[in-house]
Enzyme design. Structure first.
Site, short mmCIF file in Angstrom:
data_model
loop_
_atom_site.label_atom_id
_atom_site.label_comp_id
_atom_site.label_asym_id
_atom_site.label_seq_id
_atom_site.Cartn_x
_atom_site.Cartn_y
_atom_site.Cartn_z
N LYS A 19 0.83 -1.21 0.00
CA LYS A 19 0.00 0.00 0.00
C LYS A 19 0.87 1.27 0.00
O LYS A 19 0.35 2.38 -0.09
CB LYS A 19 -0.93 0.00 1.21
N THR A 65 10.83 -3.94 2.05
CA THR A 65 9.98 -4.84 2.81
C THR A 65 10.46 -6.26 2.57
O THR A 65 11.55 -6.47 2.02
CB THR A 65 8.49 -4.58 2.43
N LYS A 69 14.57 -6.85 4.48
CA LYS A 69 14.78 -5.92 5.60
C LYS A 69 16.13 -6.12 6.33
O LYS A 69 16.70 -5.16 6.83
CB LYS A 69 13.63 -6.04 6.59
N ASP A 106 9.52 1.31 11.83
CA ASP A 106 8.36 0.51 12.24
C ASP A 106 7.95 0.80 13.69
O ASP A 106 6.76 0.91 14.00
CB ASP A 106 8.63 -0.99 12.07
#
Ligand code: ATR
Length: 276
Positions: A19, A65, A69, A106
């Site tokens: 997204k 992602t 990572k 995060d």
């Protein structure tokens, strides 16, 4: 001379579900900024080559992602303390001298989401109960410790992974057997599902939730569906609930600001656009 158009993107495999392009394109449009943000499908074998090529193509940075990572941190020239502690990076910035700076946002996204949607949440009010011990749990545990949570109960299906996090992050963590996970909810002030259970297409979280007390802050990193069974049950039990979409939106803020020069706002409009 024409000004270069700054480019950013998200590297992953798979990547179609991400997204992030919708999020960053929305912000670029909203603030009237020159730039673009694209999904980049990159295999593990090609990751390093692609990463070193992007700055030569006008990229100012990228999100990374799964499964990149950890590799992102290893390839970077400079790594933030947070990313080092977590052992993974999700936000890379390409410096004018060609070097790569790696950060992990995060944990920032996790805390910013709670601050925005549960402003009365007090991390010091009592123990936190964390379900899961994967990559997301690492970032969240570091953020919780940073926020001043005094004690963290940690339960994971594969217990050795929880034990390893305790060995790494210290005595504030108390490991609980997965089959006993329901018991740790009773005196928790904060409860977090960091597993993928409850996500569309995955199994449901089967931890008994009867122990949840009214007033407990309950949040889920799963945001599809937005209202997971965990959040629905917690709502009915009088808990304060915060869905996982905000964590995704807020983790994008520091990168966008570094790449495009404006600190973007996360508001209802942002949520609507990203949900589509
Ligand atoms: P992420 O980086 O998103 O956290 P991950 O590292 O694969 O992803 O971690 C997924 C988490 O969900 C783990 O805690 C995993 O438990 P295990 O360590 O035992 O694998 C948890 N999880 C996934 N499927 C599960 C299931 N069916 N039952 C219980 N836990 C599950």
């Amino acid at each position: 001379m024409m000004k270069h158009i700054p480019l950013a993107g998200v590297m992953g495999n798979p990547i179609a579900q991400s997204k992030s392009p919708r999020l960053h394109k929305h912000w670029l449009r909203k603030y009237g900024l020159l730039g673009d943000y694209v999904p980049l499908h990159v295999t593990e074998d090609d990751f390093e080559t692609v990463l070193h090529t992007l700055p030569k193509m006008g990229f100012v940075g990228v999100n990374v992602t799964l499964p990149h990572k950890v590799a992102a941190m290893q390839v970077a020239d400079q790594v933030s303390d947070r990313a080092t502690l977590i052992g993974a990076a999700n936000t890379l910035t390409f410096k004018p001298d060609g070097s790569i700076y790696a950060d992990n946002t995060d944990g920032y996204g996790f805390i910013a989401n709670l601050k925005q949607n549960a402003p009365d949440w007090n991390p010091k009010a009592g123990p936190a109960a964390v379900l899961g011990a994967g990559g997301a749990a690492r970032a969240i545990i570091v953020a919780l410790v940073d926020a001043g949570v005094s004690e963290i109960y940690l339960a994971n299906r594969t217990r050795p992974k929880a034990d390893a996090l305790r060995a790494e992050f210290g005595a504030r963590i108390r490991v609980v057997d997965w089959v006993q996970a329901g018991n740790m909810l009773e005196d928790a002030a904060t409860v977090i599902n960091t597993t993928s259970l409850g996500m569309v297409g995955n199994a449901e979280l089967r931890v008994p939730l009867d122990g949840l007390r009214a007033g407990t802050l309950v949040t889920d990193i799963v945001y599809s569906p937005l209202r997971t069974k965990l959040l629905e049950f917690a709502d009915a039990a009088g808990c304060i609930t915060v869905d996982g979409l905000g964590m995704l939106l807020h983790q994008g803020v520091p990168g966008f600001e570094r790449w495009f020069g404006v600190r973007p706002e996360v508001d209802d409009d942002t949520r609507r656009v990203v949900l589509g």
